[in-house]
Design a protein around this motif. Structure first.
Motif, PDB file in Angstrom:
ATOM      1  N   SER A 164       0.832  -1.205   0.000  1.00 51.66           N
ATOM      2  CA  SER A 164       0.000   0.000   0.000  1.00 51.66           C
ATOM      3  C   SER A 164       0.864   1.253   0.000  1.00 51.66           C
ATOM      4  O   SER A 164       1.953   1.274   0.591  1.00 51.66           O
ATOM      5  CB  SER A 164      -0.934   0.010   1.215  1.00 51.66           C
ATOM      6  N   GLU A 165       0.375   2.299  -0.644  1.00 50.58           N
ATOM      7  CA  GLU A 165       1.175   3.502  -0.874  1.00 50.58           C
ATOM      8  C   GLU A 165       1.617   4.174   0.423  1.00 50.58           C
ATOM      9  O   GLU A 165       2.693   4.766   0.479  1.00 50.58           O
ATOM     10  CB  GLU A 165       0.371   4.492  -1.724  1.00 50.58           C
ATOM     11  N   ASP A 166       0.817   4.064   1.493  1.00 53.16           N
ATOM     12  CA  ASP A 166       1.138   4.768   2.728  1.00 53.16           C
ATOM     13  C   ASP A 166       2.371   4.218   3.436  1.00 53.16           C
ATOM     14  O   ASP A 166       2.992   4.920   4.242  1.00 53.16           O
ATOM     15  CB  ASP A 166      -0.064   4.764   3.690  1.00 53.16           C
ATOM     16  N   ILE A 167       2.746   2.962   3.155  1.00 54.00           N
ATOM     17  CA  ILE A 167       3.953   2.399   3.779  1.00 54.00           C
ATOM     18  C   ILE A 167       4.981   1.961   2.739  1.00 54.00           C
ATOM     19  O   ILE A 167       5.965   1.303   3.071  1.00 54.00           O
ATOM     20  CB  ILE A 167       3.618   1.205   4.711  1.00 54.00           C
ATOM     21  N   GLN A 168       4.768   2.343   1.489  1.00 55.22           N
ATOM     22  CA  GLN A 168       5.631   1.869   0.406  1.00 55.22           C
ATOM     23  C   GLN A 168       7.084   2.306   0.571  1.00 55.22           C
ATOM     24  O   GLN A 168       8.013   1.492   0.460  1.00 55.22           O
ATOM     25  CB  GLN A 168       5.077   2.361  -0.933  1.00 55.22           C
ATOM     26  N   ASN A 279      -0.193  -5.323   8.780  1.00 55.97           N
ATOM     27  CA  ASN A 279      -0.099  -5.256   7.329  1.00 55.97           C
ATOM     28  C   ASN A 279       0.306  -6.611   6.754  1.00 55.97           C
ATOM     29  O   ASN A 279       0.764  -7.495   7.488  1.00 55.97           O
ATOM     30  CB  ASN A 279       0.922  -4.186   6.915  1.00 55.97           C
ATOM     31  N   GLY A 337       9.941   9.383   4.179  1.00 62.28           N
ATOM     32  CA  GLY A 337       9.253   8.462   5.088  1.00 62.28           C
ATOM     33  C   GLY A 337      10.149   7.835   6.118  1.00 62.28           C
ATOM     34  O   GLY A 337       9.732   6.961   6.877  1.00 62.28           O
TER      35      GLY A 337
END
Length: 338
Positions: A164-168, A279, A337
């Motif tokens: 998923s993009e939020d943890i990529q 996740n 990030g």
């Protein structure tokens, strides 16, 4: 007033101890920020005065001597350290991104990064990693000498399609292209079982080399599927990504069929072991060698997040691979990030 029961007292004691530790940690952080600010200002004052006057080295030497006499109980005012303060300010004062970050780590760590890293993105990587993982000075030096920055940016995975993009970005930073296990004391020729046993004997440095945010779950982790038993070589948990990490150890070159087996393990982990708020599990296939093109094709159609890395007992990133590092803007975006 009734006396506290043994369990209530134990809970109270634990809470008070934790509060004291938190206060000590915050106090240390505040002291460190003030110390960095002091050194920054001394460096700035020297630069400012040098711009308008002709100063030789003797002036800094005199300043160091005076400060050591005036403040005998305070260390850090040697001639060499004052020159470092000047260099420290010169290095970071024009960098709007890094100048606030340097106060987040100790002076000794800043010196290591400033002296050993010449690229601002590389410096940012190690500053953020030191802050996040709490690396000691020696661990930081080891990470730089083992080229963790280059090995992280060169990693091969399919996370853009499967995570998923939020943890990529965090997932990409969690897997290196190559790991250095010089602490295992293994001969060049060894079996997969010997490699696993050597890792289990040195779990702490292994987890550190893996990235610092992993906890150990188990070795030969048993999965029962359709009345058959399967065993994952090493199972870890990534605290930041909040997911299980399955590691398969291979002492030879990477083979495409390893991806199918890892997909099978990840599907089973997600179905039988993963908790609802965690996740999806990630796999790392750790081989002695790999062909990057073969890895790329093998991962292309995989629907599970998998990274393929190599391990060496001693290693350096070849210059030709250094030239393949992502563009600076891509690196900067990735580090957001961290």
């Amino acid at each position: 007033m009734t006396e506290l029961g043994a369990s209530n007292y134990g809970q109270l004691l634990a809470e008070v101890k934790q509060r004291i530790r938190t206060a000590q940690y915050e106090a240390l952080k505040a002291v460190n920020k003030e110390l960095i600010a002091l050194y920054w200002d001394i460096g700035r004052l020297i630069i400012t005065r040098q711009e308008g006057e002709t100063w030789g080295k003797s002036v800094v030497e005199q300043l160091a001597s005076y400060l050591q006499t005036e403040f005998p109980g305070i260390s850090g005012f040697s001639t060499r350290n004052i020159w470092r303060m000047r260099d420290f300010y010169l290095t970071y004062h024009a960098d709007e991104k890094l100048s606030p970050l340097v106060a987040e780590i100790a002076w000794t760590h800043n010196l290591v990064i400033m002296e050993k890293c010449k690229d601002s993105l590389e410096r940012e990587f190690y500053i953020r990693a030191t802050r996040k993982f709490g690396w000691t000075k020696n661990v930081l030096i080891n990470q730089i000498e083992n080229q963790s920055y280059e090995k992280t940016l060169l990693n091969q995975n399919n996370f853009e399609q499967t995570v998923s993009e939020d943890i990529q970005n965090q997932a990409k930073l969690a897997v290196k292209d190559e790991y250095t296990f010089d602490f295992l004391e293994l001969a060049d020729e060894h079996s997969e079982r010997q490699l696993e046993q050597a890792i289990l004997a040195r779990v702490e440095p292994f987890l550190q080399e893996m990235g610092g945010m992993f906890t150990f779950v188990g070795s030969q982790y048993r999965l029962e599927i359709g009345d058959e038993e399967y065993f994952i070589d090493i199972l870890l948990y990534h605290r930041l990504l909040k997911c299980l990490i399955a590691i398969e150890l291979k002492i030879g070159k990477f083979l495409p069929e390893y991806v199918g087996k890892m997909q099978f393990y990840l599907a089973a982990l997600d179905d039988k072991v993963k908790l609802p708020d965690e996740n999806s599990s990630i796999g790392i296939i750790l081989c002695k060698s790999k062909n990057k093109t073969i890895v790329e094709y093998a991962l292309k159609e995989s629907n599970k997040p998998i990274g393929v890395a190599t391990y060496q007992i001693l290693s350096k990133v070849p210059q030709e691979l250094k030239n393949q590092l992502p563009a600076p803007e891509q690196v900067a975006k990735l580090l957001e990030g961290f």
